[in-house]
Design a protein around this motif. Structure first.
Motif, PDB file in Angstrom:
ATOM      1  N   CYS A  92      13.827  13.349   8.670  1.00  0.00           N
ATOM      2  CA  CYS A  92      13.123  14.595   8.981  1.00  0.00           C
ATOM      3  C   CYS A  92      12.032  14.343  10.013  1.00  0.00           C
ATOM      4  N   LEU A  93      11.817  15.330  10.846  1.00  0.00           N
ATOM      5  CA  LEU A  93      10.686  15.340  11.783  1.00  0.00           C
ATOM      6  C   LEU A  93      10.073  16.731  11.746  1.00  0.00           C
ATOM      7  N   ASP A  94       8.796  16.803  12.085  1.00  0.00           N
ATOM      8  CA  ASP A  94       8.170  18.120  12.151  1.00  0.00           C
ATOM      9  C   ASP A  94       8.410  18.731  13.530  1.00  0.00           C
ATOM     10  N   TYR A  95       8.140  20.032  13.620  1.00  0.00           N
ATOM     11  CA  TYR A  95       8.369  20.744  14.883  1.00  0.00           C
ATOM     12  C   TYR A  95       7.598  20.107  16.032  1.00  0.00           C
ATOM     13  N   TYR A  96       6.357  19.672  15.766  1.00  0.00           N
ATOM     14  CA  TYR A  96       5.571  19.085  16.846  1.00  0.00           C
ATOM     15  C   TYR A  96       6.290  17.876  17.436  1.00  0.00           C
ATOM     16  N   ARG A  97       6.755  16.989  16.586  1.00  0.00           N
ATOM     17  CA  ARG A  97       7.421  15.778  17.077  1.00  0.00           C
ATOM     18  C   ARG A  97       8.760  16.091  17.741  1.00  0.00           C
ATOM     19  N   ILE A  98       9.470  17.085  17.232  1.00  0.00           N
ATOM     20  CA  ILE A  98      10.734  17.469  17.861  1.00  0.00           C
ATOM     21  C   ILE A  98      10.464  17.969  19.280  1.00  0.00           C
ATOM     22  N   CYS A  99       9.469  18.837  19.427  1.00  0.00           N
ATOM     23  CA  CYS A  99       9.118  19.343  20.761  1.00  0.00           C
ATOM     24  C   CYS A  99       8.699  18.206  21.676  1.00  0.00           C
ATOM     25  N   ASN A 100       7.955  17.278  21.157  1.00  0.00           N
ATOM     26  CA  ASN A 100       7.513  16.137  21.956  1.00  0.00           C
ATOM     27  C   ASN A 100       8.711  15.306  22.423  1.00  0.00           C
ATOM     28  N   GLU A 101       9.671  15.076  21.537  1.00  0.00           N
ATOM     29  CA  GLU A 101      10.882  14.335  21.903  1.00  0.00           C
ATOM     30  C   GLU A 101      11.631  15.056  23.033  1.00  0.00           C
ATOM     31  N   VAL A 103      10.391  17.336  25.252  1.00  0.00           N
ATOM     32  CA  VAL A 103       9.594  17.330  26.480  1.00  0.00           C
ATOM     33  C   VAL A 103       9.675  15.970  27.176  1.00  0.00           C
ATOM     34  N   HIS A 104       9.699  14.898  26.401  1.00  0.00           N
ATOM     35  CA  HIS A 104       9.735  13.548  26.974  1.00  0.00           C
ATOM     36  C   HIS A 104      11.143  12.961  26.974  1.00  0.00           C
ATOM     37  N   SER A 105      12.145  13.810  26.894  1.00  0.00           N
ATOM     38  CA  SER A 105      13.514  13.299  26.750  1.00  0.00           C
ATOM     39  C   SER A 105      13.983  12.542  27.988  1.00  0.00           C
ATOM     40  N   LYS A 106      14.545  11.395  27.717  1.00  0.00           N
ATOM     41  CA  LYS A 106      15.211  10.597  28.745  1.00  0.00           C
ATOM     42  C   LYS A 106      16.696  10.945  28.715  1.00  0.00           C
ATOM     43  N   VAL A 107      17.162  11.278  27.520  1.00  0.00           N
ATOM     44  CA  VAL A 107      18.557  11.671  27.310  1.00  0.00           C
ATOM     45  C   VAL A 107      18.565  13.051  26.659  1.00  0.00           C
ATOM     46  N   LEU A 108      19.356  13.947  27.205  1.00  0.00           N
ATOM     47  CA  LEU A 108      19.561  15.269  26.630  1.00  0.00           C
ATOM     48  C   LEU A 108      21.040  15.588  26.799  1.00  0.00           C
ATOM     49  N   PHE A 121      22.242  19.682  20.100  1.00  0.00           N
ATOM     50  CA  PHE A 121      22.207  18.708  21.184  1.00  0.00           C
ATOM     51  C   PHE A 121      21.556  17.423  20.688  1.00  0.00           C
ATOM     52  N   PHE A 122      21.850  16.348  21.391  1.00  0.00           N
ATOM     53  CA  PHE A 122      21.215  15.065  21.132  1.00  0.00           C
ATOM     54  C   PHE A 122      20.136  14.857  22.176  1.00  0.00           C
ATOM     55  N   CYS A 123      19.023  14.285  21.764  1.00  0.00           N
ATOM     56  CA  CYS A 123      17.981  13.942  22.727  1.00  0.00           C
ATOM     57  C   CYS A 123      17.307  12.660  22.278  1.00  0.00           C
ATOM     58  N   SER A 124      16.694  12.010  23.227  1.00  0.00           N
ATOM     59  CA  SER A 124      15.949  10.802  22.930  1.00  0.00           C
ATOM     60  C   SER A 124      14.824  10.683  23.944  1.00  0.00           C
ATOM     61  N   SER A 125      13.635  10.418  23.441  1.00  0.00           N
ATOM     62  CA  SER A 125      12.490  10.288  24.341  1.00  0.00           C
ATOM     63  C   SER A 125      12.559   8.962  25.092  1.00  0.00           C
ATOM     64  N   ASP A 126      11.755   8.872  26.119  1.00  0.00           N
ATOM     65  CA  ASP A 126      11.739   7.654  26.914  1.00  0.00           C
ATOM     66  C   ASP A 126      11.305   6.437  26.093  1.00  0.00           C
ATOM     67  N   ARG A 127      10.544   6.652  25.015  1.00  0.00           N
ATOM     68  CA  ARG A 127      10.092   5.536  24.190  1.00  0.00           C
ATOM     69  C   ARG A 127      11.095   5.130  23.115  1.00  0.00           C
ATOM     70  N   LYS A 128      11.973   6.035  22.716  1.00  0.00           N
ATOM     71  CA  LYS A 128      12.884   5.755  21.607  1.00  0.00           C
ATOM     72  C   LYS A 128      14.353   5.682  22.014  1.00  0.00           C
ATOM     73  N   SER A 129      14.652   5.772  23.299  1.00  0.00           N
ATOM     74  CA  SER A 129      16.046   5.882  23.729  1.00  0.00           C
ATOM     75  C   SER A 129      16.897   4.659  23.395  1.00  0.00           C
ATOM     76  N   ALA A 130      16.288   3.511  23.183  1.00  0.00           N
ATOM     77  CA  ALA A 130      17.063   2.312  22.855  1.00  0.00           C
ATOM     78  C   ALA A 130      17.415   2.243  21.369  1.00  0.00           C
ATOM     79  N   THR A 131      16.757   3.051  20.538  1.00  0.00           N
ATOM     80  CA  THR A 131      16.984   2.935  19.094  1.00  0.00           C
ATOM     81  C   THR A 131      17.551   4.169  18.424  1.00  0.00           C
TER      82      THR A 131
END
Length: 158
Positions: A92-101, A103-108, A121-131
Motif C-alpha cells: 500500500c501507498l498513500d495518495y501523496y506518495r503515488i502522486c510523487n511517484e 510526477v517523478h516517473s522515469k517509467v510510465l 498503468f505501471f510507473c516507477s520513479s527515478d529513484r526506485k526504477s531499479a527495484t
C-alpha cells in the motif's frame, strides 16, 4: 470536462486507436491529464501540510483536514512488481506518495498488463526504477481527482 473524465477518455482512446496518429494523440492526452492531476494534487497536499504545521489563521481547519486525510489515505497497489515484492504480497501507498511517484516517473507504461488484467498503468520513479514498478489502477487516480473536485470552492479559497 473534468480531469477524471479526460483521463478515462484518453485511456480508452489509447486502447481503441487504430492509427498511430490517433494513438499518439491519446497517449499525449492521457499523460497530460495524469500529470496534471498528480502534480496539482501533490501541491495541494503540500500546501495543506504546510498550513497545518504553521497553523495559519487564514485557513479553515476543515479545508486543511480534508486534504490532509485524503493525502494520507492508503491504497492497495498489490499488483506492483519488482525485486522487493513477493507473489501475493500486500503493498500500500498513500495518495501523496503515488502522486510523487507519477510526477517523478522515469517509467510510465500502460501497455503492460497487470496480473489481474485491471485497467491502469505501471510507473516507477527515478529513484526506485531499479527495484519496482508500481501498478496504479486507473480508478485510483480517477477517484483522487473526483475527491479533490468535491472540496467546495469556499473551502479551497479560505
Amino acid at each position: 470536462m473534468r480531469k477524471s473524465e479526460e483521463l478515462e477518455r484518453a485511456y480508452l482512446d489509447i486502447r481503441l486507436a487504430k492509427h498511430a496518429a490517433d494513438e499518439a494523440e491519446a497517449i499525449f492526452q492521457f499523460e497530460k491529464a495524469l500529470l496534471w492531476i498528480s502534480f496539482f494534487s501533490r501541491r495541494l497536499f503540500d500546501e495543506a501540510k504546510m498550513l497545518a504545521e504553521i497553523s495559519m489563521s487564514i485557513t479553515q481547519a476543515e479545508h486543511v483536514d480534508i486534504i490532509s486525510r485524503l493525502a494520507e489515505q492508503r491504497l492497495d497497489l498489490s499488483e506492483s512488481v519488482g525485486k522487493e515484492f513477493q507473489p501475493n504480497m500486500s503493498f500500500c501507498l498513500d495518495y501523496y506518495r503515488i502522486c510523487n511517484e507519477i510526477v517523478h516517473s522515469k517509467v510510465l507504461n500502460w501497455e503492460w498488463v497487470s496480473p489481474t488484467g485491471r485497467d491502469g498503468f505501471f510507473c516507477s520513479s527515478d529513484r526506485k526504477s531499479a527495484t519496482r514498478f508500481l501498478f496504479v489502477p486507473l480508478e485510483v487516480i480517477v477517484t483522487l481527482s473526483q475527491e479533490i473536485a468535491k472540496i467546495s470552492p469556499s473551502q479551497a479559497s479560505q
